[in-house]
Structure formats: structure tokens, C-alpha cells
Design a protein around this motif. Sequence first.
Motif, PDB file in Angstrom:
ATOM      1  N   SER A  93      -1.994   2.483  -9.128  1.00 20.78           N
ATOM      2  CA  SER A  93      -1.384   3.111  -7.873  1.00 20.78           C
ATOM      3  C   SER A  93      -1.413   4.887  -8.982  1.00 20.78           C
ATOM      4  CB  SER A  93       0.110   3.665  -7.967  1.00 20.78           C
ATOM      5  OG  SER A  93       0.876   4.609  -7.340  1.00 20.78           O
TER       6      SER A  93
ATOM      7  N   VAL B 164      -5.760   6.374  -9.023  1.00 17.66           N
ATOM      8  CA  VAL B 164      -5.610   7.701  -7.787  1.00 17.66           C
ATOM      9  C   VAL B 164      -5.430   9.401  -8.518  1.00 17.66           C
ATOM     10  CG1 VAL B 164      -5.683   7.808  -5.826  1.00 17.66           C
ATOM     11  CG2 VAL B 164      -5.570   5.663  -6.543  1.00 17.66           C
TER      12      VAL B 164
ATOM     13  N   LEU C 273       1.498   1.589  -3.416  1.00 10.81           N
ATOM     14  CA  LEU C 273       0.566   1.796  -4.851  1.00 10.81           C
ATOM     15  C   LEU C 273       0.717   3.908  -4.621  1.00 10.81           C
ATOM     16  CD1 LEU C 273      -1.477  -0.648  -3.895  1.00 10.81           C
ATOM     17  CD2 LEU C 273      -0.036   0.045  -6.281  1.00 10.81           C
ATOM     18  N   GLY C 274       0.966   4.312  -2.962  1.00 11.10           N
ATOM     19  CA  GLY C 274       0.113   5.257  -2.270  1.00 11.10           C
ATOM     20  C   GLY C 274       1.322   6.563  -2.954  1.00 11.10           C
ATOM     21  N   ALA C 275       2.142   5.928  -3.065  1.00 11.53           N
ATOM     22  CA  ALA C 275       3.987   7.332  -3.634  1.00 11.53           C
ATOM     23  C   ALA C 275       3.523   7.798  -4.394  1.00 11.53           C
ATOM     24  CB  ALA C 275       4.511   6.341  -3.137  1.00 11.53           C
TER      25      ALA C 275
ATOM     26  N   GLY D 136       1.181  -1.429   0.146  1.00 11.59           N
ATOM     27  CA  GLY D 136      -0.061   0.271   0.007  1.00 11.59           C
ATOM     28  C   GLY D 136       0.835   1.069   0.392  1.00 11.59           C
ATOM     29  N   THR D 137       1.884   1.121   0.663  1.00  6.76           N
ATOM     30  CA  THR D 137       3.149   2.132   1.257  1.00  6.76           C
ATOM     31  C   THR D 137       3.511   2.528  -0.436  1.00  6.76           C
ATOM     32  OG1 THR D 137       3.740   2.660   2.769  1.00  6.76           O
ATOM     33  CG2 THR D 137       5.486   3.265   1.451  1.00  6.76           C
TER      34      THR D 137
ATOM     35  N   VAL E 148       0.821   8.108  -6.663  1.00  2.32           N
ATOM     36  CA  VAL E 148      -0.693   8.462  -7.241  1.00  2.32           C
ATOM     37  C   VAL E 148      -0.045   9.474  -8.343  1.00  2.32           C
ATOM     38  CG1 VAL E 148      -1.858   7.400  -4.858  1.00  2.32           C
ATOM     39  CG2 VAL E 148      -1.181   9.774  -4.944  1.00  2.32           C
TER      40      VAL E 148
END
Lengths: 280, 280, 280, 280
Positions: free
Chosen positions: D235, D238, D70-72, D67-68, D74
Motif C-alpha cells: 500500500s 504507492v 490498500l488504497g486507504a 483494495g480499499t 498509500v
Amino acid sequence: MTERTRKEGRERGEEWWSTEIIEMRPGMIRLRGYPIEDLIGRVSFPAMIWLMLRGELPTEAQASLLGTALGAAVDHGPQAPLIAIARMAATCGVGINSAMASAINVLGDVHGGAGEQALGFFGDIAAAMDAGQSLEDAVADRVDRFFARSGYVPGLGHRFHPVDPRAPRLLELVREAARQGTVSGRFADIAEAVEAAVERRKGKRIPLNIDGATAVIYGELGFPPPLTRGLFVLSRSVGILAHAWEQSQYPDRNKGPLPREWLWAYEGTPERRLPEASEP
Amino acid sequence: MTERTRKEGRERGEEWWSTEIIEMRPGMIRLRGYPIEDLIGRVSFPAMIWLMLRGELPTEAQASLLGTALGAAVDHGPQAPLIAIARMAATCGVGINSAMASAINVLGDVHGGAGEQALGFFGDIAAAMDAGQSLEDAVADRVDRFFARSGYVPGLGHRFHPVDPRAPRLLELVREAARQGTVSGRFADIAEAVEAAVERRKGKRIPLNIDGATAVIYGELGFPPPLTRGLFVLSRSVGILAHAWEQSQYPDRNKGPLPREWLWAYEGTPERRLPEASEP
Amino acid sequence: MTERTRKEGRERGEEWWSTEIIEMRPGMIRLRGYPIEDLIGRVSFPAMIWLMLRGELPTEAQASLLGTALGAAVDHGPQAPLIAIARMAATCGVGINSAMASAINVLGDVHGGAGEQALGFFGDIAAAMDAGQSLEDAVADRVDRFFARSGYVPGLGHRFHPVDPRAPRLLELVREAARQGTVSGRFADIAEAVEAAVERRKGKRIPLNIDGATAVIYGELGFPPPLTRGLFVLSRSVGILAHAWEQSQYPDRNKGPLPREWLWAYEGTPERRLPEASEP
Amino acid sequence: MTERTRKEGRERGEEWWSTEIIEMRPGMIRLRGYPIEDLIGRVSFPAMIWLMLRGELPTEAQASLLGTALGAAVDHGPQAPLIAIARMAATCGVGINSAMASAINVLGDVHGGAGEQALGFFGDIAAAMDAGQSLEDAVADRVDRFFARSGYVPGLGHRFHPVDPRAPRLLELVREAARQGTVSGRFADIAEAVEAAVERRKGKRIPLNIDGATAVIYGELGFPPPLTRGLFVLSRSVGILAHAWEQSQYPDRNKGPLPREWLWAYEGTPERRLPEASEP
């Protein structure tokens, strides 16, 4: 186009999007230098396609041969993934443009790239001939190379059609155009020499397919190989639109690939529970 | 097409994908009943488009008028979002088919739908005339309705062109085709009556635009309004391909909308820290 | 964003692309004001989604409920057109991003729009309650309206599942979140009142489906209806990717909708010849 | 999946679409064997992504690291072509799903492929180490090869950021995860050895970029390189959604790449007339 000069401000922004295709001012549109109102009604649709892509107008005989190639490849039925996609998309509540886009999008290397590969192959033989090799030698060398590598020669053979009915007819028209001086007939010679060379090696005839036959035409007309994928998109878009439109006349919603009452087979892990889920 | 009968097994699966467009067996392809090898070289590309969409062959005069409409709308330059998209996509390492798909995909209600709306509007007037209203009354009623609702009449006016140079030339060709009996000229009458009615109301001329002019042709030729969006996709695909192809000849990678050394303006929340991040 | 001011040159170009989402300078990236390096490892992926879409960070309890809704709708199998499209596209020689794009593209009004409609419906009831109506009256009025219009109430019922196993579990989690104060539980009340009202009218229970259940969650969390279609795209993209990836591990090329040895049924005009083609 | 057996009829059709991902019957949905109602509320969204792609559930520590990553990644702002595309598409009257599709579609080899190349490179070094080479030798050999070929090493350097602020933070988190036993830390070692080897050759530091840093995480977590392009799509979707949504709140229609009052520069053939058009 983008890095050459170092203008500033608005001029720099406008240069970033510069093009040699279209010039516009309020009340004025010119394509490749021609006022649009001069082109309209004076040149055929295939001639307009040629002008946009090549920068110069073709003769109408050339344009007509281009139109023939474009017309020959419009459809191969709903068992082709792109047609199935267009039809399913048309049932999902999107515009017909989006149904077309989802379909055109899959004309990738496997499908849309076949003509490009065939023309690359034929053009390579033509280049060897320009460098002095005979047709026979140029073909033999390159067919050998393909056989050594993959056993597969681009532009020949069809999974479904023993003889693709489009190919011999297209070749016939190229021969006719050559007699009339519209094209040289050189790529037709090459394609037939490739067919013959493959037949000698395989002991059976593997006839030219639609990708090979349209590659002959595009080669005769001077189109570079990567552009032929784009021409195929223009051509197959007609079938895509026809199928999306036909499907949109039916009431189906969210049409799947199999009849509604069928299900796919599941072949994965049998039922299992989360470790914690088995706790009381 | 999908729920009528209840066949089973393979027959049911094959019926699920049934179509009236194309018939195929090994070595045989027929479009709308015609063997493909008969069509190739005998009908023009626009005639093939017509056959695929309508089920019957047009006269070549009809096909030529269709080709004229298709050719007139191929491009309006890179300030249109779809052309900008095609050019940017071409720098991202995708096939030219995918660059075209991303662009075609945005020919939605706002852009691709304008011709559809114009033809719906003109066709509505034609239907009122069929029901006995005079041209003048049928137009006046409907223009009033549009003015009451939005002040906007589809098919007229252009943000950029005081007079769209394509429209009068297309109308001229429709008039010529009417003189030759190819079309009736009825939609040209309607469009001109709409122009006149709007001029009376606004006190200034708001001339027919490309969407209105091609709607006239598509209406004269009997195409239903929603199908004209698909025709516009076929037409504009030519410009999309030309721009994607031109861009692909340049070395740009990941081309953005603004010159590389520019940045967008940020208008959001000023810098702030996560609550926890401010702790030691 | 685009017409307010009249800056010039580069400043005008940069304003044209202004945003409140991201600020960037060499070596610096801020999302909604937060330095990216502060966010990384500090907020979960669903919290990042929320921040990007809403402009503020959620509590982790809110983010977790969002993640639950996103996780619940990842897949409904290859009989859904979008999954079939993803799998077919993956066999056509395009990148996995393009296979995903062709599939996501069909999450239109019919499929992707169901949750949006459900939340619009529930939100309309909530607004009526804010204006003073009781839950029962607000629901009854609107259910009546839907029955009068179409007999169809958004968010309830499923073509395939008598009870959609995802819906009751999601409602249970909303109730739990309400007990913990994460959400108010108001949309859960509304959804259940709708179910009850429909049951009274139809004489049988038509249970909440996945679109209705996720609409409850998105409503509880304050997402506007049109944005929920985007959330559904994020969610279903996971299934799209999983299927495209699985398919890409197989050797199929140009996978069609039916087994390779099958053909579609042809239902069109029987064989016919071009007028001229019948001449000697 | 498709050619192994020769079932017939419906069974053959259902086998054509077989999958190991999802099993469904009326009222029952299982993902990778797990009943969906067990998964909902029990596993995080990143864990669901992992399960769908890999077939097994991760630990929540693994899911959190996924998740980290993927979040980085976006968003990187509207000067990236895909974000500009999403924003322009959102002004063209298509659904937000179609705006997203047009954008995702351009995450091709040039943009979306960078992480895949970086992980392929790092994984190649890891394989050499498994075969007995030391880290230093394995890195040196492969960096030499890249320098000989193109001077370009994947995963390092950024056109815009001297140091990409996301990369060191992500590496820090990998190191932390290694200390906690979630991952081995091997790909972090490799990436840092590559950085050092390049610095020795170039005489200056070219730091790891976001593609390199996420490749480290995906490698540590055992994802195969081609799947990482799909993860990048999840990612960046988003950011695509956030920008399409923000743009849709503004009234722009048919937003082009440059301010509305600007035009592109024309660099093509000057005005010319059709040969026939110059005749009286």
C-alpha cells in the motif's frame, strides 16, 4: 535530542538534526572536536572508527585489536545469503553501493545478531562478577539458564566448522594483548569458562565460534553489545564488496541462485482453470 | 564464471557460485590462498581490505595510505541525505544493519560516483601520458573537453567548503609517500596540473575536493575507478554507523526530516470533490 | 521546489519539503485535492495508484487496464535474482519489509529497466509519427538503428519462453480496450509493426515479451517511460511478498543459494603462506 | 522445504528452491495452478494479490475490500521518515527502484508493525470468544492487560489526527460488506468494543486509527497478522513511488533534510588537538 528545548524557526530546524559527532563550517570539519586535518595521517583507520563510535581516540594498541577483529570476519563465502545476494545484485544493473546495501540489509537477528547475543551473555556474567559472584558460579548459573531455555549457548559451536579456525587465533591475540596491558583478559576468561561449563554438561567440547571470539574482543575493548552488530557490518562489508566486485567482472546478467538451465521444483496445486474460463 | 563449462549435478551447482576469493572446508578458511589464522593479527584491517579486493597483500605502507583515504571520508554530517536517512531509519524499529543499508543504498552516481569520475578523469590523463603526451598537453586537452561539455571538472570544487580541509592534507601525505617510494606521485602531479589548468581558464582557483584527493590516492595505489565507489562505501559506512548509533540512543520514534510540530507546504490542486461525491 | 523562493525560518523549512501530492492538517488528509474519506470505497486500488502518480483520477476502464498490467507481471519464479533474494532475506531475522527492500533494490537497469526501454522505443516511434512519418517508415528507421547498434530490440524475445504467454493475452486486452474507446490502440499497432519488421530482418519471429506488452499498455495509458519502472516495482512487489511470506513459514535460517551440504567451487590462488608465517 | 528429502544433484538443487506459488516451463506460467493467460484480464489486481498470498482466488467483493484497505494507506506525507527517504534518495543518482527500497526498508516494527500488533490484539480477543468468553469480557481482560503493561492499546489514537479521517470511513465500509455477507463484521465489533472499553477507562474517546481500521479489514478477510505488514508495504509503496517520482522531476541533487543554507547544531566536545599535534 529533539524534544528538550523549544527553539523556533531555523534554530529549531538545526537543533532537530543536532549531533555530538561532527561540527562543520565552510572550510572546517571537526570530528568529535578534532580538526579533520589533524586526524588524517595521524590515526589509523580502526582508530578513526573507534573515535567516531566512542567519542574518544583509542591507543593504537586498542585500535589494532579492533582492526584484528574487523579483519577476521570479512568473509564466509557465497553460500552465506548475504554474499549470494551481493553477487546476484551485481548482475542486475545497479550500482555497487546498491549491491552492497541489499546484502548488508540481511545481517539481521539470525546472522548479524549472533555476536550481539554472545557479548550480551558474556557481559551479563561480567556484571554478576562485579556484583560479587565468582567466575565459576556466574558462568554456571547462566549456562544452566540457557540450557533450560533452549539448549543453545550463544558464541559457541558452528554448523560447518568443527573448530572455527578464527576463534583460537583471536583468543591467543587477546591473551597477548592482556599480557601487554592493552586489555584485562576478563572476557577471554569468561568465554573459556563458558566453553568448559558447556563441555561438562554436554560431555563434548563445543568450541567458541567467530561470533563468540569477536564478542570477547569487543567486550575487552568496551563496546556495548548492540554496537557490535554495526561493527560486524563494517567487517563483512569488505567481503560483500569483494564478491560484488568480482562478480561485476563477469558478463552474467540477472544471475539466479541455480545454474541457468535448472528450474525450481513446483510443489503447489496442480493445474486448474478459472470457473468462468471453463465455459465455452 | 558461469557459462564456460558444462558440468552436471552438484558439481555444476557448485561451479555456478565459484570464486577466486575464498576457499573453505570444515575447519579451514583461506582468503586468496592464505589461511585465515595466518592473516589474523599479522595484517592490518586496511591490508585485509586490499587483499580481498586485489588478490595480493600490500606492503603495510600501502595499506596505511589506503587506511588514510578511508579514514578521511568517514563523515560529512547529517545534512547529507545518506546520514539523515541512517538517523531516521534508526528510529523506525529496524536493525542497525538495515538503517545502514538504507543509507549506503543512496551512494549512487550523484554522491558516491564523484570519486569514480575523478579517478576516471585522472587515469585518462595518465593513459595519454603513457601514450607520449606531456602532462601539460594531456591535462589541457581534457580540461578543454570538460569545459566544452559541461563547465564542470570532476574532483574540484565544493558547494560548501571554499577549501576542503581534507584535500591539501591528503595531497601532502601522498607527496610524503612518494618521497618514501610507496607511490610514484604521478596522480598528485596530474591533480595539481588540473587545478592549475582550471585556474588559468576560470581566473580563480577551484581547489581539489575530497573526491579528487581520495581519487589521487586510489589512483596512486592502483585501484580501478569503479572500485573506488566501493571503497567510499566502506569509508562512509563508519559515519553512517556512528550517526545511526547516536540516534538510537535517543527516544525518538519515526523521526521525520523537520521538527515534529512543523508540516510540509502543500502546493497542489485545491480541495475538490469526486463527481459522484457531490451528488445527494 | 527548493530554490525558487527565499522564505525564512519555519516557512522556509516547510517549503523545503513541499509537494503537490498530499495536504494534511489535524483530522484532514487530501490526496491531489480529494478528501481521503471521499476516495476510500469510491475508487479502486489501481485508480488510487493512478491518482497518486498522475494527479488526476482515471476512468475505471483505464484503471482496470492499469490493474491488468500490474497483475500480469507479479512473478517469474525463484530463479529470478530478486525472488531468490527475498526468500533468502526472509530467513535472516529481518522484517518482511526489509526482505522486500533487498529484493526491490535489484530491479535495476538490467531487469527493471527493460520495460522502460521498450516504452522509450515505442514512444520514439509514436513521436516520429506525430512528426509526419508513416508507421512503417518510423518503425523501419528505428529498428535499423537498433540492429546497427546492438542487434537487440527492446521488448521482444525471451531467454526462457519461446512465446511469453502473458504478451498475446495483454495485446488482446489492449485491442478490446481500443474497441471500447478506452485507449487508442496506437502502441499496440507500433509493437506489432516492430515485431513484423524484426521478423523480416531476422527471418524468424521474435515475439513481444512481458516488458514489451506492459510497455504497450503503459504507453496507451499515457505513462512516461521512467515511471514504468516504478509500476513494475509495484507489480513485482506482490510476488516478492508472496515468496518472502512462503519462505518465512519454513524453519530455514540463513538460507544460502545452494543446498546446505554443497559448497562453491574455489578457483583462486592455491594455498600459500605469509612470508613471515613461514619463519620459525 | 529444504531438509525433508535427500535427493541428489540437479534434482536436489531444484528442490532447494521449491515453491507452491509458481510453476513454469518454456511458454508456460501458472500461478497457484492457474495459467497466467487465464488470470490476465479476468481477475482484478487486488484479487491477484490475494491469490498470490493466500493460494486461492477471492470473490471480487472480498478483493474489492482488500483494495480499499490498500488504497486507504498509500500516503501520509513527507514528514514520515520513509517518504522523506524516498525523496532524498531520488536526488542521489540511483534508480527509482532503489529509492523505493531505501524507503520500504524502514517500515519496521515502529511504523510498519502497528497494524500487525493491532490485528494480533483483535485476533486474540476473537480467539477468546471462540473459547467461550463474551465480547465484553474478552475485550475488558485484554485492555486491562495492556493498560497494566504500557497504557498503550494498539490500533487506537494518533499523534497528529484527533480523529483519523480514514478510520470511520473504513469501518463504515466493513459494516456495509457485513450486510452484504462479504465478511462477518466480527472484527468491527471487536474494534468498537475496544474503543468503548478504552473510553471507559480513560474518560475520553481515543478513536481507531488507520492501523486499527485496516487491521479490522485484514482480520475480516482472514489475513494472519504478520502478513499485514507486507500488505502495508504494498500500500505505502504507492505513496513512496509518487513522492520519489515527483522529486525526480526537480533538479535537486543530494537533497538534505533541511534547506541547503542551514546547518545542524553541534553539541559535542569543543575543539581539541591531538596530543602529538600540539607538539612543535
